[in-house]
Motif scaffolding. Structure first.
Motif, PDB file in Angstrom:
ATOM      1  N   ARG A 202      12.097   7.327   0.875  1.00  0.00           N
ATOM      2  CA  ARG A 202      12.292   6.352   1.973  1.00  0.00           C
ATOM      3  C   ARG A 202      11.181   5.967   2.784  1.00  0.00           C
ATOM      4  O   ARG A 202      10.810   4.588   3.026  1.00  0.00           O
ATOM      5  CB  ARG A 202      13.222   7.339   3.101  1.00  0.00           C
ATOM      6  CG  ARG A 202      13.408   6.431   4.428  1.00  0.00           C
ATOM      7  CD  ARG A 202      14.426   7.218   5.280  1.00  0.00           C
ATOM      8  NE  ARG A 202      13.728   8.561   5.823  1.00  0.00           N
ATOM      9  CZ  ARG A 202      14.226   9.651   6.475  1.00  0.00           C
ATOM     10  NH1 ARG A 202      15.397   9.436   6.654  1.00  0.00           N
ATOM     11  NH2 ARG A 202      13.770  10.402   6.756  1.00  0.00           N
ATOM     12  N   ARG A 203      10.119   6.902   2.832  1.00  0.00           N
ATOM     13  CA  ARG A 203       8.824   6.443   3.236  1.00  0.00           C
ATOM     14  C   ARG A 203       8.014   5.423   2.333  1.00  0.00           C
ATOM     15  O   ARG A 203       7.321   4.507   2.989  1.00  0.00           O
ATOM     16  CB  ARG A 203       7.775   7.647   3.317  1.00  0.00           C
ATOM     17  CG  ARG A 203       6.755   7.993   4.382  1.00  0.00           C
ATOM     18  CD  ARG A 203       6.834   7.032   5.508  1.00  0.00           C
ATOM     19  NE  ARG A 203       7.356   7.726   6.873  1.00  0.00           N
ATOM     20  CZ  ARG A 203       6.931   7.019   8.151  1.00  0.00           C
ATOM     21  NH1 ARG A 203       6.461   5.958   8.121  1.00  0.00           N
ATOM     22  NH2 ARG A 203       7.719   7.507   9.099  1.00  0.00           N
ATOM     23  N   VAL A 204       7.912   5.547   1.126  1.00  0.00           N
ATOM     24  CA  VAL A 204       7.410   4.893   0.221  1.00  0.00           C
ATOM     25  C   VAL A 204       7.807   3.407   0.352  1.00  0.00           C
ATOM     26  O   VAL A 204       7.265   2.361   0.123  1.00  0.00           O
ATOM     27  CB  VAL A 204       7.547   5.583  -1.203  1.00  0.00           C
ATOM     28  CG1 VAL A 204       6.906   4.333  -2.336  1.00  0.00           C
ATOM     29  CG2 VAL A 204       6.497   6.646  -1.456  1.00  0.00           C
ATOM     30  N   ASP A 205       9.095   3.467   0.221  1.00  0.00           N
ATOM     31  CA  ASP A 205       9.846   2.146   0.477  1.00  0.00           C
ATOM     32  C   ASP A 205       9.395   1.362   1.627  1.00  0.00           C
ATOM     33  O   ASP A 205       9.346   0.152   1.909  1.00  0.00           O
ATOM     34  CB  ASP A 205      11.462   2.340   0.580  1.00  0.00           C
ATOM     35  CG  ASP A 205      12.388   1.095   0.229  1.00  0.00           C
ATOM     36  OD1 ASP A 205      12.021   0.221  -0.601  1.00  0.00           O
ATOM     37  OD2 ASP A 205      13.280   1.019   1.215  1.00  0.00           O
ATOM     38  N   LEU A 206       9.527   2.079   2.806  1.00  0.00           N
ATOM     39  CA  LEU A 206       8.785   1.559   4.121  1.00  0.00           C
ATOM     40  C   LEU A 206       7.527   0.805   3.993  1.00  0.00           C
ATOM     41  O   LEU A 206       7.146  -0.171   4.215  1.00  0.00           O
ATOM     42  CB  LEU A 206       8.868   2.318   5.150  1.00  0.00           C
ATOM     43  CG  LEU A 206       8.650   2.338   6.562  1.00  0.00           C
ATOM     44  CD1 LEU A 206       9.885   1.282   7.144  1.00  0.00           C
ATOM     45  CD2 LEU A 206       8.489   3.429   7.472  1.00  0.00           C
ATOM     46  N   LEU A 207       6.813   1.541   3.177  1.00  0.00           N
ATOM     47  CA  LEU A 207       5.288   1.167   2.988  1.00  0.00           C
ATOM     48  C   LEU A 207       5.262  -0.151   2.204  1.00  0.00           C
ATOM     49  O   LEU A 207       4.698  -1.139   2.376  1.00  0.00           O
ATOM     50  CB  LEU A 207       4.327   2.208   2.245  1.00  0.00           C
ATOM     51  CG  LEU A 207       3.379   2.930   3.197  1.00  0.00           C
ATOM     52  CD1 LEU A 207       4.284   3.830   4.165  1.00  0.00           C
ATOM     53  CD2 LEU A 207       2.483   3.744   2.465  1.00  0.00           C
ATOM     54  N   ALA A 208       6.174  -0.268   1.169  1.00  0.00           N
ATOM     55  CA  ALA A 208       6.407  -1.167   0.076  1.00  0.00           C
ATOM     56  C   ALA A 208       6.807  -2.478   1.067  1.00  0.00           C
ATOM     57  O   ALA A 208       6.215  -3.620   1.002  1.00  0.00           O
ATOM     58  CB  ALA A 208       7.046  -0.967  -0.878  1.00  0.00           C
ATOM     59  N   LYS A 209       7.771  -2.318   1.884  1.00  0.00           N
ATOM     60  CA  LYS A 209       8.140  -3.309   2.720  1.00  0.00           C
ATOM     61  C   LYS A 209       7.144  -3.741   3.676  1.00  0.00           C
ATOM     62  O   LYS A 209       7.167  -5.043   4.261  1.00  0.00           O
ATOM     63  CB  LYS A 209       9.405  -2.959   3.585  1.00  0.00           C
ATOM     64  CG  LYS A 209      10.728  -2.775   2.758  1.00  0.00           C
ATOM     65  CD  LYS A 209      12.088  -2.582   3.253  1.00  0.00           C
ATOM     66  CE  LYS A 209      13.156  -2.497   2.593  1.00  0.00           C
ATOM     67  NZ  LYS A 209      13.769  -1.258   2.886  1.00  0.00           N
ATOM     68  N   ARG A 210       6.144  -2.893   4.141  1.00  0.00           N
ATOM     69  CA  ARG A 210       4.998  -3.325   5.121  1.00  0.00           C
ATOM     70  C   ARG A 210       3.992  -4.166   4.416  1.00  0.00           C
ATOM     71  O   ARG A 210       3.347  -4.719   5.034  1.00  0.00           O
ATOM     72  CB  ARG A 210       4.459  -2.386   5.855  1.00  0.00           C
ATOM     73  CG  ARG A 210       5.301  -1.692   6.601  1.00  0.00           C
ATOM     74  CD  ARG A 210       4.529  -0.483   7.637  1.00  0.00           C
ATOM     75  NE  ARG A 210       5.295  -0.048   8.579  1.00  0.00           N
ATOM     76  CZ  ARG A 210       5.611   1.137   9.116  1.00  0.00           C
ATOM     77  NH1 ARG A 210       4.804   2.302   8.325  1.00  0.00           N
ATOM     78  NH2 ARG A 210       6.468   1.563  10.162  1.00  0.00           N
ATOM     79  N   GLY A 211       4.159  -4.192   2.785  1.00  0.00           N
ATOM     80  CA  GLY A 211       3.316  -5.094   2.320  1.00  0.00           C
ATOM     81  C   GLY A 211       2.470  -4.442   1.334  1.00  0.00           C
ATOM     82  O   GLY A 211       1.499  -4.672   0.629  1.00  0.00           O
ATOM     83  N   VAL A 212       2.314  -3.004   1.337  1.00  0.00           N
ATOM     84  CA  VAL A 212       1.508  -2.007   0.390  1.00  0.00           C
ATOM     85  C   VAL A 212       2.111  -2.276  -1.002  1.00  0.00           C
ATOM     86  O   VAL A 212       3.056  -2.257  -1.302  1.00  0.00           O
ATOM     87  CB  VAL A 212       1.538  -0.644   0.860  1.00  0.00           C
ATOM     88  CG1 VAL A 212       0.658   0.094  -0.224  1.00  0.00           C
ATOM     89  CG2 VAL A 212       1.062  -0.441   2.168  1.00  0.00           C
ATOM     90  N   GLU A 213       1.211  -2.678  -2.079  1.00  0.00           N
ATOM     91  CA  GLU A 213       1.319  -2.976  -3.432  1.00  0.00           C
ATOM     92  C   GLU A 213       0.922  -1.475  -4.156  1.00  0.00           C
ATOM     93  O   GLU A 213       0.167  -0.784  -3.946  1.00  0.00           O
ATOM     94  CB  GLU A 213       0.330  -3.837  -4.041  1.00  0.00           C
ATOM     95  CG  GLU A 213       0.724  -4.422  -5.399  1.00  0.00           C
ATOM     96  CD  GLU A 213      -0.329  -5.021  -6.073  1.00  0.00           C
ATOM     97  OE1 GLU A 213      -0.224  -4.917  -7.475  1.00  0.00           O
ATOM     98  OE2 GLU A 213      -1.315  -5.472  -5.658  1.00  0.00           O
ATOM     99  N   PHE A 214       2.051  -1.199  -4.900  1.00  0.00           N
ATOM    100  CA  PHE A 214       1.934   0.155  -5.621  1.00  0.00           C
ATOM    101  C   PHE A 214       1.536  -0.210  -7.152  1.00  0.00           C
ATOM    102  O   PHE A 214       2.484  -0.831  -7.640  1.00  0.00           O
ATOM    103  CB  PHE A 214       3.279   1.047  -5.445  1.00  0.00           C
ATOM    104  CG  PHE A 214       3.398   1.777  -4.474  1.00  0.00           C
ATOM    105  CD1 PHE A 214       2.686   3.082  -4.159  1.00  0.00           C
ATOM    106  CD2 PHE A 214       3.940   1.043  -3.077  1.00  0.00           C
ATOM    107  CE1 PHE A 214       3.076   3.548  -2.707  1.00  0.00           C
ATOM    108  CE2 PHE A 214       4.079   1.858  -2.097  1.00  0.00           C
ATOM    109  CZ  PHE A 214       3.466   3.011  -1.726  1.00  0.00           C
ATOM    110  N   ARG A 215       0.482   0.216  -7.673  1.00  0.00           N
ATOM    111  CA  ARG A 215       0.199  -0.028  -9.152  1.00  0.00           C
ATOM    112  C   ARG A 215       0.213   1.413  -9.780  1.00  0.00           C
ATOM    113  O   ARG A 215      -0.633   2.252  -9.541  1.00  0.00           O
ATOM    114  CB  ARG A 215      -1.184  -0.568  -9.526  1.00  0.00           C
ATOM    115  CG  ARG A 215      -1.267  -2.061  -8.921  1.00  0.00           C
ATOM    116  CD  ARG A 215      -2.333  -2.684  -9.730  1.00  0.00           C
ATOM    117  NE  ARG A 215      -2.694  -3.863  -8.740  1.00  0.00           N
ATOM    118  CZ  ARG A 215      -3.667  -4.626  -9.004  1.00  0.00           C
ATOM    119  NH1 ARG A 215      -4.936  -4.077  -9.559  1.00  0.00           N
ATOM    120  NH2 ARG A 215      -4.021  -5.474  -8.070  1.00  0.00           N
TER     121      ARG A 215
END
Ligand SMILES: Cc1cc2nc3c(=O)[nH]c(=O)nc-3n(C[C@H](O)[C@H](O)[C@H](O)COP(=O)(O)OP(=O)(O)OC[C@H]3O[C@@H](n4cnc5c(N)ncnc54)[C@H](O)[C@@H]3O)c2cc1C
Ligand code: SF4
Length: 470
Positions: A202-215
């Motif tokens: 849930r936290r990772v998803d929130l960061l992704a929605k805030r614009g953090v890119e995960f490689r």
């Protein structure tokens, strides 16, 4: 004593434990063992805070969380405001509240300890933050891009917190993670019965929605060089943790059935399985765990859930000097784990076909405290004894994993045990490259990784926004 004065609510209201599933039920699955307070209980428990003049809980919290302020709001039923205040100093409050050893941090310093039990700070932090998630109050507000790009290496609590701080300030943040599932030890170490993987997701998803890119699946130092990163990004945060296991240095350490704790935890995490290889066969086995930290306790409880006949911890000091959390020790005992203190392995014994079948130990006694204040264990002469074992799990701690020889990451100075050396701003020997969490401290706590990451993010912001050296 005046019972109508809110200052004395603590004398009228006992501390309430979080609802906990009975041991017999919880050993049958890997789900979290605690659930949340209800609203009335949360209000009553928060009202136990006496709002003392010099709140030592704030000083004892590595994040200096504004505990008395959010407790006062909680006592008034203003849960969303309380949660907002809690989020202002912590990027992972719903996670820290689950895994912090509160008895050694905030709650251990509560002034009420002198008279009765402390305010249930961890349980209340969990309540307000889960309340906020349930009421859609934790929203992924997008900040306008400020023109600067930062690379974060590692997606453990340090990496997540650093990325979260920076993305909210308008930085374009890219997280490079060698595993395919982000979260670091929050998902690949700490078992789901302490922290369900969905909470991290849930936290990772929130960061992704805030614009953090995960490689994901990118091993920095192997697949990407430091010079690559410094060409594409203006600052780098190394949150690579410390996951190289410390070896067991006794005869028999290489026998079949001797397994490192982290591999075991990754492979035997129930339905939340994420690790490489099949789960280790545990049903009907006598499992012995060597070590006395959080990892050892997690191994014991995972072994019980995996069907072990017995799960025994061998630790060379006594309970008072054991580093693991008391809360988790109590939970392990309830679930049937056995602790044998003042026992140190000298040899692992085997069957003729090379399978471990026992741990030969020597009885220890404790001498004077060493430099760290802990009493040094000494072997008692002629005191050897054998503990039968079919599976031995090594939980002796971790060191940072070195970057490959010849990699340009070797420019980042490290100390004698491989920890990345940082200054008071978390900056390494390479300007613009920062580090924190286990990679610079050695094995520590989630809350410490978050603290370092926030400090590094603040220094990166100073460096990139106003051109200060850090
Ligand atoms: C079994 C166990 C139980 C624990 N229980 C608790 C507990 O109850 N409470 C508590 O507070 N703490 C606990 N801890 C400690 C806590 O998990 C750590 O202190 C914390 O996770 C450290 O965070 P970090 O971000 O520094 O590193 P990590 O969480 O280790 O994350 C580092 C990340 O970097 C990635 N990485 C590493 N090298 C590279 C590379 N070269 N390229 C790309 N990615 C890379 C890794 O894959 C990983 O995802 C426990 C630890 C273990 C092992
Ligand atoms: S972050 Fe940890 S130490 Fe700080 S208030 Fe929360 S539970 Fe306590």
């Amino acid at each position: 004593m005046n019972a109508t004065n809110p200052k004395f609510a603590w004398s009228q209201i006992d501390r309430a434990a979080l609802p906990k599933r009975p041991a017999v039920e919880r050993v049958a699955d890997f789900l979290e063992i605690y659930s949340n307070y209800d609203e009335a209980t949360a209000q009553a428990q928060a009202s136990r805070c006496i709002n003392c003049g010099n709140p030592s809980c704030v000083q004892a919290c590595p994040l200096s969380n504004r505990i008395p302020e959010w407790l006062a709001l909680t006592a008034q039923g203003r849960f969303l405001e309380a949660a907002e205040l809690s989020r202002s100093t912590s990027n992972l409050p719903e996670i820290c509240s689950r895994v912090c050893p509160q008895e050694k941090l905030c709650e251990g310093s509560c002034i009420l300890n002198a008279r009765t039990e402390p305010v249930a700070i961890g349980a209340l932090e969990r309540f307000i933050n889960e309340y906020a998630f349930a009421h859609n109050a934790v929203t992924p507000v997008l900040a306008a891009f400020n023109g600067h790009k930062v690379a974060v290496i590692g997606s453990g609590p340090g990496g997540l917190a650093c990325a979260d701080q920076l993305v909210q300030l308008g930085y374009q943040v890219t997280i490079f993670e060698s595993q395919l599932v982000p979260g670091g030890l929050l998902v690949h170490g700490i078992p789901a019965f302490k922290l369900e993987k969905t909470i991290v997701a849930r936290r990772v998803d929130l960061l992704a929605k805030r614009g953090v890119e995960f490689r994901l699946g990118v091993r920095v130092g192997w697949d990407v060089s430091l010079d690559d990163l410094l060409r594409d990004f203006e600052a780098v945060f190394l949150g690579v943790g410390a996951q190289q296991t410390k070896p067991l240095d006794v005869p028999g350490a290489q026998l079949n059935g001797v397994i490192q704790a982290l591999s075991f935890l990754m492979q035997n995490s129930g339905e939340c399985w994420l690790g490489p290889g099949d789960p280790v066969e545990v049903v009907g086995q006598r499992v012995v765990v060597l070590g006395g930290g959080d990892t050892a306790m997690d191994c014991l409880r995972t072994a019980v859930r995996s069907g072990a006949l017995s799960a025994t911890c061998l630790y060379r000091r006594d309970l008072a000097n054991m580093p693991g959390s008391r809360k988790e020790y109590a939970n392990a005992l309830e679930e049937g784990a056995v602790f044998q203190f003042l026992a140190s392995p000298v040899e692992l014994t085997s069957t003729p076909d090379g399978k471990v079948n026992g741990v030969r130990c020597v009885q220890m006694t404790l001498g004077e405290p060493d430099a760290s204040g802990r009493r040094k264990p000494r072997a008692v002469p002629d005191s050897e004894f054998l503990v039968p074992a079919d599976l031995v799990l090594i939980a002796y701690g971790f060191d940072p994993m070195p970057f490959p020889e010849g990699s340009d990451f070797c420019r980042v100075a490290t100390n004698e045990w491989g920890g990345i050396i940082v200054d008071e701003n978390q900056m390494t020997s390479v300007p613009g490259v920062f580090a924190g969490g286990d990679s610079s401290r050695g094995p520590s706590l989630v809350v410490h990784a978050v603290r370092d990451a926030r400090q590094a993010a603040a220094a990166i912001h100073r460096r990139l926004s106003v051109g200060a050296p850090v």
